[in-house]
Scaffold this motif. Structure first.
Motif, PDB file in Angstrom:
ATOM      1  N   TYR A  95     -23.944   2.618  45.613  1.00 30.08           N
ATOM      2  CA  TYR A  95     -22.956   2.906  44.568  1.00 30.08           C
ATOM      3  C   TYR A  95     -21.632   2.231  44.915  1.00 30.08           C
ATOM      4  N   LEU A  96     -21.254   1.256  44.108  1.00 30.91           N
ATOM      5  CA  LEU A  96     -19.970   0.573  44.268  1.00 30.91           C
ATOM      6  C   LEU A  96     -18.923   1.362  43.476  1.00 30.91           C
ATOM      7  N   ALA A  97     -18.243   2.265  44.166  1.00 34.82           N
ATOM      8  CA  ALA A  97     -17.274   3.148  43.507  1.00 34.82           C
ATOM      9  C   ALA A  97     -15.856   2.709  43.829  1.00 34.82           C
ATOM     10  N   ARG A  98     -14.970   2.859  42.861  1.00 39.59           N
ATOM     11  CA  ARG A  98     -13.580   2.416  42.999  1.00 39.59           C
ATOM     12  C   ARG A  98     -12.632   3.545  43.347  1.00 39.59           C
ATOM     13  N   GLN A  99     -11.617   3.221  44.126  1.00 41.27           N
ATOM     14  CA  GLN A  99     -10.529   4.163  44.389  1.00 41.27           C
ATOM     15  C   GLN A  99      -9.489   3.984  43.285  1.00 41.27           C
ATOM     16  N   ARG A 100      -9.526   4.873  42.294  1.00 43.08           N
ATOM     17  CA  ARG A 100      -8.636   4.736  41.146  1.00 43.08           C
ATOM     18  C   ARG A 100      -7.581   5.825  41.099  1.00 43.08           C
TER      19      ARG A 100
ATOM     20  N   ASN B  41     -22.687 -12.498  42.079  1.00 41.14           N
ATOM     21  CA  ASN B  41     -23.765 -12.882  42.999  1.00 41.14           C
ATOM     22  C   ASN B  41     -23.834 -11.991  44.225  1.00 41.14           C
ATOM     23  N   ASN B  42     -23.318 -10.779  44.103  1.00 36.69           N
ATOM     24  CA  ASN B  42     -23.352  -9.837  45.207  1.00 36.69           C
ATOM     25  C   ASN B  42     -24.532  -8.887  45.007  1.00 36.69           C
ATOM     26  N   ASN B  43     -25.498  -8.946  45.908  1.00 35.09           N
ATOM     27  CA  ASN B  43     -26.699  -8.112  45.808  1.00 35.09           C
ATOM     28  C   ASN B  43     -26.605  -6.836  46.630  1.00 35.09           C
ATOM     29  N   ASN B  44     -25.423  -6.536  47.127  1.00 29.94           N
ATOM     30  CA  ASN B  44     -25.269  -5.381  48.015  1.00 29.94           C
ATOM     31  C   ASN B  44     -24.881  -4.102  47.278  1.00 29.94           C
TER      32      ASN B  44
ATOM     33  N   TYR C  68     -21.083   2.043  48.773  1.00 28.44           N
ATOM     34  CA  TYR C  68     -20.967   0.670  49.241  1.00 28.44           C
ATOM     35  C   TYR C  68     -20.123   0.644  50.508  1.00 28.44           C
ATOM     36  N   GLN C  69     -20.696   0.177  51.599  1.00 28.53           N
ATOM     37  CA  GLN C  69     -20.036   0.114  52.905  1.00 28.53           C
ATOM     38  C   GLN C  69     -19.449   1.474  53.311  1.00 28.53           C
ATOM     39  N   ASP C  70     -20.065   2.544  52.800  1.00 34.06           N
ATOM     40  CA  ASP C  70     -19.712   3.922  53.160  1.00 34.06           C
ATOM     41  C   ASP C  70     -18.286   4.324  52.779  1.00 34.06           C
ATOM     42  N   LYS C  71     -17.728   3.672  51.782  1.00 30.06           N
ATOM     43  CA  LYS C  71     -16.375   4.030  51.356  1.00 30.06           C
ATOM     44  C   LYS C  71     -16.121   3.530  49.940  1.00 30.06           C
ATOM     45  N   LEU C  72     -15.043   4.029  49.329  1.00 27.21           N
ATOM     46  CA  LEU C  72     -14.623   3.519  48.034  1.00 27.21           C
ATOM     47  C   LEU C  72     -13.873   2.208  48.244  1.00 27.21           C
ATOM     48  N   VAL C  73     -13.936   1.318  47.272  1.00 22.86           N
ATOM     49  CA  VAL C  73     -13.226   0.044  47.378  1.00 22.86           C
ATOM     50  C   VAL C  73     -12.012   0.068  46.456  1.00 22.86           C
ATOM     51  N   ASP C  74     -11.006  -0.733  46.786  1.00 17.71           N
ATOM     52  CA  ASP C  74      -9.826  -0.822  45.929  1.00 17.71           C
ATOM     53  C   ASP C  74     -10.171  -1.648  44.689  1.00 17.71           C
TER      54      ASP C  74
END
Length: 618
Positions: A451-456, A499-502, A481-487
């Protein structure tokens, strides 16, 4: 449509990305003459009527809440606005749009330009007002409209706001590919300095009456012609000293992208009541309550739902709900959020999406199972503070979209806590069985998704974890995704790269344009087709929509799109939409949430200092 973060994604019929939320549609209606009555939503009135008259040469302060992790730079012109905060900040200057629209979003002839559509000849003729001038006194010309179209077609930054419908213009694709020096289908009828141009199409876009495929903006060619295309978006002529033909013009832009507007003496319309407007994108939302306690802002254009109340249901910004000198208004957002599935990739050579990823999500039953298992209703109740509601389809509940909304789409939000039973039956139908740990597996391989989740917002992490727990209860393993939320910026780079398969699933949000056509988000060549979905049925529907020969056919195809993408194929899972709440100081006059073409020209203040206490409505 448009994303919330929000980023602007496309042209008139498209969406725009919104910072921290989603993307936004290029064609906005927030700066147009009043075409509808304000509609009350829930407990919120649609307008605020100050019985006092506006004073002369007043000053107004406006705040659009941004996001500290996603700083937004002032865009100058709509073509270069990639996030909704940047787009909203252009509204006092008119957003360099040349058309006004009516209550349904159709083009009218009472704005900066008139439009004539000849369906037999497949042409659109645009006639600019004789008195339409840039804020430096120079005429707005046909060359400026063509320059905007050329920029959208070829500039790397502006291309995000390019709508697929423009490719129906004769010669545009050849120009875009560098095969021609000019767009053969655009004729400047009276020369470059003239006021009229005629656009010829191979096929007239079905939503042409809403502006789909119609050049919608003007860029000052005389001011920008010597700036290299690659430097346009960052040029000080754009980011510091843009011109305007709207009611206000830019006086200064500070280092934090706060913009001071002054009255535009060359404005063609009714002269504004205000002398100055200071427009902030408030990057640190946590300061908003303190700013309101000091009456720093006259208008907060969106009260963040996460700050309406705190985690224990205590009032935060809701303290200013018709109190402490502020009136509240509200409307259904012209936009929505959805859950995307990563099903393929974007071919960098052909700029086309390919649905070829080796993933269990290629199975429609698996996609549906993920959708039914998600506990959106519970999350909305806990963290939405009454300003978010569940969404069933990919058209908003906004008044301007009534004719396109398909109320027969069931969606996936019937049960607040998710429908574990239905989710499980769908997985079992596709051959999955629970393993010893309670997770579904097939052929010895567990159904495990990233799950690619955002820090909003302040509650983003809690919301993501709540969804992951609900999927776990349904037997679907989901990890961050990478065990954390992304900005938001990282999120954007990942999904737009294509092209990101992760990652397997992510959330996207969009704001709508004047008509909810979907080419910019779902066509084979759409850069914002985040799931890289390509199917015969989808391609046929998008084609049928663009070639519809009647309003009835257009509406029918848009409704069929919703049924196909949501209920039948679950290419995406609609999740939430918002009730947008504004806080307006009691001294403001003329405020309304109705679709308004010249809102900022109508606004005023009834006294020099803000109202500091009480309910302005009483």
């Amino acid at each position: 449509m448009v994303s919330t973060g929000k980023k602007i994604g496309f042209g008139v019929g498209g969406l725009v990305i919104v910072a921290g939320a989603t993307w936004a549609l290029v064609a906005t209606t927030s700066n147009h003459t009043s075409t509808t009555k304000a509609v009350d939503v829930g407990s919120f009135k649609g307008d605020y009527k100050n019985s006092k008259s506006a004073i002369k040469n007043g000053s107004l302060t406006v705040s659009y809440p941004g996001n500290a992790s996603d700083p937004v730079s002032f865009a100058g012109y709509t073509e270069f606005a990639q996030w909704s905060a940047a787009q909203q900040q252009l509204n006092p200057a008119g957003s360099n749009t040349i058309f006004y629209v009516d209550k349904d979003g159709k083009l009218t002839n009472d704005g900066p330009a008139k439009v004539t559509v000849d369906k037999d000849a497949k042409t659109v003729t645009i006639k600019l007002r004789d008195d339409l001038k840039w804020s430096d006194g120079k005429d707005v010309t046909a060359q400026d409209v063509l320059f905007s179209l050329q920029t959208l077609a070829t500039n790397k930054v502006a291309s995000g706001n390019f709508t697929q419908a423009y490719t129906a213009i004769k010669g545009l694709s050849d120009y875009q590919k560098g095969k021609a020096k000019d767009i053969s289908g655009v004729k400047l009828d009276d020369g470059k300095a003239g006021k009229q141009l005629t656009v010829s199409y191979t096929t007239l876009p079905a939503a042409v009456d809403w502006g789909d495929g119609v050049p919608f903006y003007a860029l000052p060619y005389h001011d920008l012609k010597d700036v290299k295309s690659k430097d346009l978006a960052t040029s000080e002529k754009v980011t510091k000293n843009p011109l305007s033909f709207g009611p206000f013009k830019v006086a200064s832009v500070s280092s934090d992208s706060t913009v001071k507007y002054v009255k535009n003496s060359d404005y063609w319309g009714k002269k504004p009541k205000l002398n100055t407007i200071t427009y902030y994108v408030n990057q640190d939302q946590t300061k908003l309550e303190n700013d309101l306690s000091k009456q720093k802002f006259d208008i907060v254009t969106e009260a963040p739902a996460a700050l309406w109340k705190d985690g224990t249901n205590n009032p935060v910004l809701s303290k200013y709900n018709n109190d402490k000198g502020y009136a509240s208004t509200g409307y259904y957002d012209s936009g929505y959020w959805e859950l995307y599935f990563n099903l393929g990739h974007l071919n960098s050579k052909t700029s086309e999406n390919v649905q070829d990823r080796q993933t269990p999500l290629q199975d429609v039953n698996v996609r549906k199972a993920v959708g039914y298992a998600e506990n959106v209703g519970d999350v909305v109740k806990k963290y939405g503070n009454g300003l978010r509601i569940t969404a069933d389809t990919l058209v908003s509940k906004n008044e301007s979209k009534k004719m396109f909304y398909n109320n027969t789409v069931k969606g996936y939000q019937q049960k607040s806590s998710g429908d574990i039973k239905k989710s499980g039956s769908l997985l079992e139908k596709s051959g999955y069985k629970k393993d010893s740990a309670g997770y579904y597996a097939k052929d010895g391989k567990r159904l495990s998704l990233v799950y690619l989740a955002r820090q909003r917002t302040t509650t983003s992490e809690a919301e993501a974890k709540a969804y992951i727990e609900a999927w776990k209860k349904a037997g679907i393993e989901v990890k961050l995704y990478q065990d954390k939320l992304v900005d938001p910026s990282t999120w954007q780079s990942i999904v737009v790269d294509g092209n990101n398969n992760n990652w397997d699933i992510t959330d996207g949000g969009w704001s709508e344009g004047t008509v909810p056509t979907f080419d910019q988000l779902w066509s084979k060549s759409a850069p914002y087709n985040f799931g890289h979905v390509v199917s015969k049925e989808l391609t046929q529907n998008l084609s049928d929509t663009q070639t519809a020969t009647s309003e009835a056919s257009l509406v029918k195809n848009i409704k069929q799109f919703q049924k196909l993408v949501v209920d039948e194929q679950a290419y995406t899972i609609p999740t939430t939409t918002d009730i947008k709440v504004q806080l307006v100081n009691g001294r403001v006059t003329g405020w309304t949430t109705a679709n308004t073409n010249d809102l900022y020209a109508q606004l005023g203040v009834s006294q020099s200092k803000p109202v500091t206490s009480g309910n302005p409505r009483k």
